[in-house]
Scaffold this motif. Sequence first.
Motif, PDB file in Angstrom:
ATOM      1  N   ASP A   1       1.110  -1.171   0.065  1.00 25.85           N
ATOM      2  CA  ASP A   1      -0.097   0.114   0.089  1.00 25.85           C
ATOM      3  C   ASP A   1       0.654   1.298  -0.033  1.00 25.85           C
ATOM      4  N   TYR A   2       1.872   1.220   0.711  1.00 27.64           N
ATOM      5  CA  TYR A   2       2.800   2.251   0.854  1.00 27.64           C
ATOM      6  C   TYR A   2       3.460   2.614  -0.789  1.00 27.64           C
ATOM      7  N   GLU A   3       3.689   1.502  -1.170  1.00 27.09           N
ATOM      8  CA  GLU A   3       4.407   1.667  -2.584  1.00 27.09           C
ATOM      9  C   GLU A   3       3.312   2.131  -3.479  1.00 27.09           C
ATOM     10  N   LEU A   4       1.999   1.839  -3.329  1.00 25.91           N
ATOM     11  CA  LEU A   4       0.859   2.484  -4.032  1.00 25.91           C
ATOM     12  C   LEU A   4       0.970   3.777  -4.115  1.00 25.91           C
ATOM     13  N   TYR A   5       0.661   4.357  -2.946  1.00 27.27           N
ATOM     14  CA  TYR A   5       0.714   5.798  -2.550  1.00 27.27           C
ATOM     15  C   TYR A   5       2.014   6.370  -3.167  1.00 27.27           C
TER      16      TYR A   5
ATOM     17  N   TRP B   1     -14.491   9.870   1.414  1.00 24.16           N
ATOM     18  CA  TRP B   1     -14.954   8.986   0.064  1.00 24.16           C
ATOM     19  C   TRP B   1     -15.610   7.712   0.444  1.00 24.16           C
ATOM     20  N   GLY B   2     -15.826   7.394   1.935  1.00 26.18           N
ATOM     21  CA  GLY B   2     -16.826   6.317   2.328  1.00 26.18           C
ATOM     22  C   GLY B   2     -15.867   5.091   2.563  1.00 26.18           C
ATOM     23  N   TYR B   3     -14.637   5.180   2.662  1.00 25.94           N
ATOM     24  CA  TYR B   3     -13.891   4.006   2.997  1.00 25.94           C
ATOM     25  C   TYR B   3     -13.600   3.829   4.356  1.00 25.94           C
ATOM     26  N   ASN B   4     -13.527   2.718   5.089  1.00 26.36           N
ATOM     27  CA  ASN B   4     -13.203   2.788   6.405  1.00 26.36           C
ATOM     28  C   ASN B   4     -11.752   2.884   6.708  1.00 26.36           C
ATOM     29  N   ASN B   5     -10.908   2.311   5.829  1.00 23.51           N
ATOM     30  CA  ASN B   5      -9.418   2.389   6.527  1.00 23.51           C
ATOM     31  C   ASN B   5      -8.819   2.642   5.073  1.00 23.51           C
ATOM     32  N   LEU B   6      -7.282   2.589   5.259  1.00 25.10           N
ATOM     33  CA  LEU B   6      -6.514   3.287   4.160  1.00 25.10           C
ATOM     34  C   LEU B   6      -6.312   1.802   3.083  1.00 25.10           C
ATOM     35  N   GLN B   7      -6.777   0.783   3.721  1.00 24.62           N
ATOM     36  CA  GLN B   7      -6.400  -0.456   2.852  1.00 24.62           C
ATOM     37  C   GLN B   7      -7.507  -0.264   1.835  1.00 24.62           C
TER      38      GLN B   7
ATOM     39  N   LEU C   1      -8.994   2.439   0.877  1.00 24.65           N
ATOM     40  CA  LEU C   1      -8.788   3.379  -0.014  1.00 24.65           C
ATOM     41  C   LEU C   1      -7.699   3.137  -1.191  1.00 24.65           C
ATOM     42  N   ALA C   2      -6.747   2.379  -0.753  1.00 25.66           N
ATOM     43  CA  ALA C   2      -5.630   1.772  -1.512  1.00 25.66           C
ATOM     44  C   ALA C   2      -6.155   1.007  -2.778  1.00 25.66           C
ATOM     45  N   ILE C   3      -7.181   0.117  -2.397  1.00 22.62           N
ATOM     46  CA  ILE C   3      -8.022  -1.022  -3.172  1.00 22.62           C
ATOM     47  C   ILE C   3      -8.640  -0.127  -4.391  1.00 22.62           C
ATOM     48  N   ALA C   4      -9.406   1.188  -3.873  1.00 23.11           N
ATOM     49  CA  ALA C   4      -9.985   2.138  -4.853  1.00 23.11           C
ATOM     50  C   ALA C   4      -9.209   2.668  -5.714  1.00 23.11           C
ATOM     51  N   LEU C   5      -7.975   3.096  -5.330  1.00 20.68           N
ATOM     52  CA  LEU C   5      -7.018   3.745  -6.015  1.00 20.68           C
ATOM     53  C   LEU C   5      -6.298   2.973  -7.247  1.00 20.68           C
ATOM     54  N   ARG C   6      -6.445   1.616  -6.782  1.00 19.30           N
ATOM     55  CA  ARG C   6      -5.897   0.872  -7.996  1.00 19.30           C
ATOM     56  C   ARG C   6      -6.839   0.480  -9.251  1.00 19.30           C
ATOM     57  N   VAL C   7      -7.860   0.794  -9.097  1.00 19.57           N
ATOM     58  CA  VAL C   7      -8.987   0.631 -10.176  1.00 19.57           C
ATOM     59  C   VAL C   7      -9.674   1.865 -10.699  1.00 19.57           C
ATOM     60  N   MET C   8      -8.857   2.563 -11.595  1.00 24.79           N
ATOM     61  CA  MET C   8      -9.557   3.966 -12.298  1.00 24.79           C
ATOM     62  C   MET C   8     -10.226   4.605 -11.213  1.00 24.79           C
TER      63      MET C   8
END
Lengths: 283, 131
Positions: free
Chosen positions: A5-9, A40-46, A48-55
């Motif tokens: 997740d850190y690498e994603l950000y 944005w309605g996400y409970n945690n950073l994980q 959010l990270a998933i959402a950021l991965r898909v468009m």
Amino acid sequence: MRLSDYELYHDMLKDTMGLSLAPERTFLVDSRLLPVARKWGYNNLQSLAIALRVMPPEDLLADVAEAMITTETSFFRDGTPFDDLVNIALPALLHTRARQKKLRIWSCGCGTGQEAWSIAIALKNTHPQLAGWKIEILATDLSHRSLAVAADATYTQAEIQRGLPVKDLLAWFEPAGKRWRVKDELRRMVTFESFNLTRDEMTPGRMFDLVFFRHVMEDFAPDTRAMVLEKVTSCVPDDGFLMLGPAENPAGLYEPLMHLPENPGLFVIGEIPAENGRDALAR
Amino acid sequence: MTTKKHKSCLVVDDSRVVRKVARRIAEDMGFSCAEADSGLTATAACAETMPDVIILDWNMPAMSGLEFLERLRQMDNGDHARVVLCTTENDVEHISRALRAGADEYIMKPFDSAIIREKFEKIGLLSPGKQ
């Protein structure tokens, strides 16, 4: 936070904004991005990270980037650059621009506007001979949220006290409820615009006699710094000035920049101003 | 061996808590500090040793910060001390009165160390960026 997740950000900030997420600043991720995740309605950073991965939508990317930008600012931040503005750059520019009677200044990475207002106040306080000149201060930032605050030009008690001498408070601000608003005389001098240094291009031919580009490069990834520095510097004529932050050194990034002796934050392009400019500098 | 002389700071406030907070902030910036809980005590302290800077509360019983400030400026060497007036009053009239009475800077409560540091920088007591 998981390493992936850190690498994603890290990669997302670098790819979309050219911003650097240094390992020592990872602690900022939790505190700054959790509010974005919840918005944005996400409970945690994980999640959010998933959402950021898909468009992810552009607005979400913008929120993430804005949350990670360094926003520390104050009026007359670092002090010395404004002394150099008043004592070095302006006397030289008053001389070299005497015919045109026109001065263009760019506050690049203006945040919530304190730097732009500080420049305007310094000009008004110290160089009455600028009356009758056309003064344009362009203030730009990546963050729309910061620009909205800057353009509103209204600050809380805590914000107004950060670096602003009380005499300038009385001279250039007026009460607005429990806050303080910049007077119209200063507001007319400054224009705020959105500008993304990695994506946007300055209008060709739009040049600035002096650019404040302080505490901005530190946010960029190392391989992006040279590009943004060259982009900013390309808007400064040979007899103009560039102001960098006290710890920012362009060595190895853009060689034509020369710093003025004993004024380590103040740079000119190519060489120390010759003849008239140098005379003005010597005064 | 030379001994570095610390600048001196007098904190004047009738609140013990505020004095403690302001003192801690000033000491962290390298000042040697004394406290006074009233304008009268502060007057006596200044008569004995004039400090380099005074962090002064406006609203105090018996003698207000403003009255103390006017008295201070009449004292021998009373112009030496830089005065940062602290108050919850934040209107233009109050700030103007403070400056007319001889305040060098004005802090609107609540304050924190960053605000005091920057005010001290503005009145030449600290170099910008010094930690």
